[in-house]
Write an enzyme that holds these catalytic residues in place. Sequence first.
Site, PDB file in Angstrom:
ATOM      1  N   TYR A 121      43.015  42.969  60.978  1.00 61.17           N
ATOM      2  CA  TYR A 121      42.188  42.172  61.885  1.00 61.17           C
ATOM      3  C   TYR A 121      42.375  42.609  63.341  1.00 61.17           C
ATOM      4  CZ  TYR A 121      40.503  38.544  58.669  1.00 61.17           C
ATOM      5  OH  TYR A 121      39.856  37.850  57.686  1.00 61.17           O
ATOM      6  N   LYS A 168      50.151  45.582  48.719  1.00 62.46           N
ATOM      7  CA  LYS A 168      49.533  46.678  47.962  1.00 62.46           C
ATOM      8  C   LYS A 168      50.435  47.895  48.185  1.00 62.46           C
ATOM      9  CE  LYS A 168      46.225  48.447  45.461  1.00 62.46           C
ATOM     10  NZ  LYS A 168      46.076  48.116  44.024  1.00 62.46           N
ATOM     11  N   ASP A 183      45.899  42.875  43.906  1.00 61.06           N
ATOM     12  CA  ASP A 183      44.846  42.839  42.881  1.00 61.06           C
ATOM     13  C   ASP A 183      45.313  42.026  41.665  1.00 61.06           C
ATOM     14  OD1 ASP A 183      46.690  44.878  42.505  1.00 61.06           O
ATOM     15  OD2 ASP A 183      45.247  46.327  41.720  1.00 61.06           O
ATOM     16  N   ASP A 222      43.319  36.091  53.651  1.00 59.84           N
ATOM     17  CA  ASP A 222      41.958  35.594  53.857  1.00 59.84           C
ATOM     18  C   ASP A 222      41.239  35.522  52.514  1.00 59.84           C
ATOM     19  OD1 ASP A 222      39.558  34.906  55.253  1.00 59.84           O
ATOM     20  OD2 ASP A 222      38.871  36.973  54.965  1.00 59.84           O
ATOM     21  N   ASP A 239      40.405  31.852  49.933  1.00 58.58           N
ATOM     22  CA  ASP A 239      39.074  31.420  49.477  1.00 58.58           C
ATOM     23  C   ASP A 239      39.097  31.299  47.954  1.00 58.58           C
ATOM     24  OD1 ASP A 239      37.967  31.481  52.036  1.00 58.58           O
ATOM     25  OD2 ASP A 239      36.143  32.520  51.371  1.00 58.58           O
TER      26      ASP A 239
HETATM   27  C1  IPM Z   1      39.226  32.205  57.873  1.00 59.80           C
HETATM   28  C2  IPM Z   1      37.886  32.785  58.237  1.00 59.80           C
HETATM   29  C3  IPM Z   1      38.051  33.703  59.450  1.00 59.80           C
HETATM   30  C4  IPM Z   1      39.001  34.824  59.056  1.00 59.80           C
HETATM   31  C5  IPM Z   1      36.721  34.272  59.988  1.00 59.80           C
HETATM   32  C6  IPM Z   1      35.747  33.177  60.355  1.00 59.80           C
HETATM   33  C7  IPM Z   1      36.961  35.205  61.148  1.00 59.80           C
HETATM   34  O1  IPM Z   1      37.338  33.445  57.142  1.00 59.80           O
HETATM   35  O2  IPM Z   1      39.821  31.509  58.735  1.00 59.80           O
HETATM   36  O3  IPM Z   1      39.687  32.438  56.760  1.00 59.80           O
HETATM   37  O4  IPM Z   1      38.580  35.821  58.464  1.00 59.80           O
HETATM   38  O5  IPM Z   1      40.184  34.710  59.353  1.00 59.80           O
HETATM   39 MG    MG Z   2      38.460  33.255  55.349  1.00 63.99          MG
END
Ligand code: IPM
Ligand code: MG
Length: 351
Positions: free
Chosen positions: A142, A189, A221, A245, A249
Amino acid sequence: MKLNIALLAGDGIGPEVVDQAVKVSDAIAAKYDHEITWKPALTGAAAIDAVGEPYPDETHEICASADAVLFGAIGHPRFDNDPSAKVRPEQGLLKMRQKLGLFANVRPTFTFPSLIDKSPLKRERIEGTDLIILRELTGGIYFGERGRKDDNHTAFDTMTYQRFEIERLAKKGFEMAMKRSKKLCCVDKANVLESSRLWRETVQAMEKDYPEVEVSYEFVDATAMRLIQWPKGYDVIITANLFGDILTDEASVISGSMGLMPSSSVGSKVSLYEPIHGSYPQAAGKDIANPLATVLSAAMLFEDLELTKEAEEIRRVVNKSLAEGIVTEDLAEGGKSYKTSEVGDWLAKNI
Ligand code: IPM
Ligand code: MG
């Protein structure tokens, strides 16, 4: 207690969900005799529109001098579909994380008894899941060098980690594991990436300082698969920014809705609390978004300030709303659903 909380509603559904967390926090303050002063500040696309940049200095001042920051969401489709945009709302979030030194992102995953059957995963696989993904938040790909070359025919992003960045994140992971079931999993990884080999080497060297913690190492993975196959196998996971990240999710599916999962981002100074979901622009302004992830983020805020009773009260009332079906449409399965603001009102009233 007197509390100054910076309030960064941001974009999309941010303002709506943050409003509910404010109602709930104010109800808590009234009940437990605290005084909260909310300090609203601009961020994201809303800040770009108003002052031309997504994390203005004024907002930083407000955050840096607050006791905590409550954050909604950031992002706007107008920028997503324009890869050439010079200023993007997400830059505000990254700048904020970096300037506030929020190097550790704590993302818990747990299940709610009344929602187990809403998860696309089978009950027996997920019931009792209670894990934390500790995501490194101010380094890695990032923030590494990026750019274009070869006359714009090549693009690159770099994943760089320094030993101290891994150590401070891993230290938090070990400490967290000590307070929980003493299991730590380092996800990387390392079979391919040099930065991952530095992660592994660094964490291995720290093992001797925490002899009670059982440490395991996995490739990301494989974790992506095992996390939904058998989430109960994990307790505390530490991982790099991008891997975290993606995995968080994925993990949110376990609880039944992305609209449920809170997070905190911590460093050495002020901490920030935000739902893990994004700005969900399709729902913005419709009063339909699920506010619980933000409300539960406020619970994490109280918890970190050692206001444990207050945090527990928020979790109790959230569980009660779920059990009684006072839910937004994402959880209603075609049955009766409530508006974002109605859920917030109900929660506040039941405190
Ligand atoms: C998160 C989001 C952010 C990230 C985006 C909005 C930049 O997906 O907080 O997980 O990738 O960190
Ligand atoms: Mg995210």
